[in-house]
Design an enzyme around this catalytic site. Structure first.
Site, mmCIF file in Angstrom:
data_model
loop_
_atom_site.group_PDB
_atom_site.id
_atom_site.type_symbol
_atom_site.label_atom_id
_atom_site.label_comp_id
_atom_site.label_asym_id
_atom_site.label_seq_id
_atom_site.Cartn_x
_atom_site.Cartn_y
_atom_site.Cartn_z
ATOM 1 N N GLU A 1 0.963 -1.226 -0.028
ATOM 2 C CA GLU A 1 0.116 -0.076 -0.025
ATOM 3 C C GLU A 1 0.612 1.411 -0.095
ATOM 4 O OE1 GLU A 1 -2.765 -0.363 3.040
ATOM 5 O OE2 GLU A 1 -4.263 -1.700 2.084
ATOM 6 N N GLU B 1 -5.632 -8.321 -0.969
ATOM 7 C CA GLU B 1 -6.188 -8.001 0.303
ATOM 8 C C GLU B 1 -7.602 -7.956 0.180
ATOM 9 O OE1 GLU B 1 -4.586 -5.287 3.246
ATOM 10 O OE2 GLU B 1 -2.391 -5.861 2.573
HETATM 11 C C1 BGP Z 1 -4.398 -2.584 4.918
HETATM 12 C C2 BGP Z 1 -3.116 -3.140 5.363
HETATM 13 C C3 BGP Z 1 -3.127 -4.302 6.229
HETATM 14 C C4 BGP Z 1 -4.277 -4.646 6.860
HETATM 15 C C5 BGP Z 1 -5.782 -4.243 6.352
HETATM 16 C C6 BGP Z 1 -6.774 -4.166 7.065
HETATM 17 O O1 BGP Z 1 -4.607 -1.413 4.837
HETATM 18 O O2 BGP Z 1 -2.183 -3.399 4.376
HETATM 19 O O3 BGP Z 1 -1.921 -4.451 6.722
HETATM 20 O O4 BGP Z 1 -4.170 -4.410 8.273
HETATM 21 O O5 BGP Z 1 -5.555 -3.058 5.610
HETATM 22 O O6 BGP Z 1 -6.812 -2.989 7.912
HETATM 23 P P1 BGP Z 1 -6.994 -2.887 9.405
HETATM 24 O O7 BGP Z 1 -6.146 -3.892 10.268
HETATM 25 O O8 BGP Z 1 -7.026 -1.609 9.879
HETATM 26 O O9 BGP Z 1 -8.460 -3.475 9.760
#
Ligand code: BGP
Length: 484
Positions: free
Chosen positions: A182, A378
């Site tokens: 990201e 993701e």
């Molecule tokens: C993205 C990241 C992850 C992950 C995911 C979910 O931004 O790459 O590392 O954590 O989001 O977000 P969160 O954990 O804040 O719910």
């Protein structure tokens, strides 16, 4: 093969990041990393944004990366469960400071190299293709102290030293790589994304775009290096995606949505095409951002275009140019992307709007822009699950979320013809939330017994989504047509 099928060889799997699951933050010579000093609780976001400097662990705070779900000591058990679900692919990140504890050491830390070698061999044992993120919110603290993070050009050499060590060691084990997780997060969470803590009164835009330029150069050089050391490697960029929708058909709202999309596309435009887009150069000129380019930079970017574009997708976003409407309809919830409520969508317990069709829209937008293979690395639902007394976790909401998103992705592939390499569900095993630092925001198909106070046995349990996802993978997506 039916015309509604996922392509043969589609890489089904799950995704994690070192700092959110490994724990063992100081084991076997590992050095301290930016994520290790980002606390849980109310100061998390100010530290993650670089507004409050915290370069060491302070009393009175808890730091969730330190133990996380202790995958460092459970990885064999966890990978066996991934294999049981039928994973073809497992996305993980390497912790930079396990390999180079100070970020730029001349000799890599053998214990760190050996750990990932064993992990990759474990994946290969089950026929699971590793997909490795080189830098997932992970800047060595020693380099932050020495250089101030990615604002300094010398970070590029340190990153390449790290890349050389891992490419050389894992050249026979890892084919798929991602240079930065990201990467656009650098603009929003500068400390988490690029190890940048801002000094009082400094020009934040200048610092952010300078750091961005350095990460983009590092990414391009890493692509070239990977291709040299591992000729059949595939190296991707990675974007926190999610299309901005205009709140109305007022042209001012359309332009506002286009501008906000560009904030994010800035990085992938350069990584995928090898050059700055014209609008970005104009923007930087208007903002008075100077001194980024040195001789040879343009050629480096051109020679380092990525092989594929990976992205995360959790939700679309909605925006308006009208400040009054914005203020009235602003959505609480997502701490990173400011957006207004889309009245057509529901939202998760954490306030993220749920938009499966948005995944098809986003996939199309990215392919229209780049014409490169895409990889959904993701997607998933963060929810507060309950472990029942019989050891079961019933998560129909997660199944419904994933099912709807996978059907939309399938349409992007089969109806629109977009080449998509694979799909790795985020947090396939419960792990620490990046934005909130909580354990209770769970994404997994595997439940981990640990709570926000750090209590729990760390025992793993299969949720209902475990068996459901296994069926999806085994049938290469055909079971998605059955409800329940
Ligand atoms: C993205 C990241 C992850 C992950 C995911 C979910 O931004 O790459 O590392 O954590 O989001 O977000 P969160 O954990 O804040 O719910």
């Amino acid at each position: 093969m039916s015309s509604k099928a996922f392509p043969p060889g589609f890489l089904w799997g799950g995704a994690t990041a070192a700092n959110q699951c490994e724990g063992a933050y100081d084991a076997d010579g590992r050095g301290l990393s930016s994520v290790d000093t980002i606390p849980a609780g109310k100061d998390r976001m100010t530290v993650a944004r670089g507004e409050r400097v915290m370069l060491s662990c302070e009393d009175g705070y808890t730091y969730p990366s330190h133990e996380a779900i202790d995958m460092y000591h459970h990885y064999k058990e966890d990978i066996a469960m991934f294999a049981e679900m039928g994973f073809k692919c497992y996305r993980l990140s390497i912790a930079w400071t396990r390999i180079l504890p100070n970020g730029d050491d001349d000799t890599p830390n053998e214990a760190g190299l050996a750990f990932y070698e064993s992990l990759f061999r474990e994946c290969r044992k089950y026929g699971i293709e590793p997909l490795v993120t080189i830098d997932h919110f992970d800047t060595p603290i020693a380099l932050i102290k020495k250089y101030g993070g990615w604002r300094d050009r010398r970070m590029i050499d340190a990153y390449l030293k790290y890349c050389r060590a891992i490419f050389t060691r894992y050249k026979d084990l890892v084919k798929y790589w991602i240079t930065f997780n990201e990467i656009n997060m650098l603009l929003h969470m500068s400390f988490m994304g690029a190890g940048i803590a801002f000094a009082e009164g400094e020009d934040k835009e200048q610092v952010k775009y300078t750091a961005a330029h350095h990460e983009l150069l590092a990414s391009a050089l890493a692509v070239k290096l990977a291709h040299e050391i591992i000729p059949d490697s595939k190296v991707g960029c990675m974007l926190a995606a999610g299309q901005f929708y205009p709140y109305s058909c007022n042209p001012a709202d359309i332009l506002d949505a286009q501008e906000k999309d560009r904030d994010n596309y800035f990085f992938t435009d350069i990584q995928a095409r090898g050059e700055y887009p014209v609008w970005a150069l104009k923007r930087m000129e208007r903002a008075g951002i100077k001194g980024l380019f040195r001789e040879g930079d343009a050629e480096i970017l051109k020679a380092g275009a990525v092989d594929y574009v990976a992205f995360s997708y959790y939700c679309s976003r909605c925006t308006t140019a009208d400040p009054e409407i914005f203020a009235k309809h602003q959505r609480p919830g997502n701490a990173v992307f400011k957006a207004v409520e889309n009245p057509y969508l529901k939202h998760t317990e954490w306030g993220w709007q749920i938009d499966p069709l948005g995944l098809r829209i986003t996939t199309n937008a990215l392919y229209d822009r780049y014409q490169k293979p895409l990889f959904v690395v993701e997607n998933g639902l963060g929810a507060n699950d309950t472990l029942e007394s019989d050891g079961k976790v019933h998560d129909p909401y997660r199944i419904e979320y994933l099912r709807a998103h996978l059907l939309a992705l399938r349409d992007a592939i089969t109806e629109d013809g977009i080449p998509v390499i694979g799909f790795t569900a985020w947090g396939c095993i419960d792990l620490v939330s990046a934005s909130s630092g909580e354990m209770k925001k769970r994404y997994g198909m595997i439940y981990v017994d640990k709570d926000d106070e750090g209590k729990g046995t760390l025992k793993r349990y299969k949720k209902d989504s475990f068996g459901w996802y296994k069926q999806v993978i085994t049938s290469n997506g055909a079971s998605l047509d059955q409800r329940g």
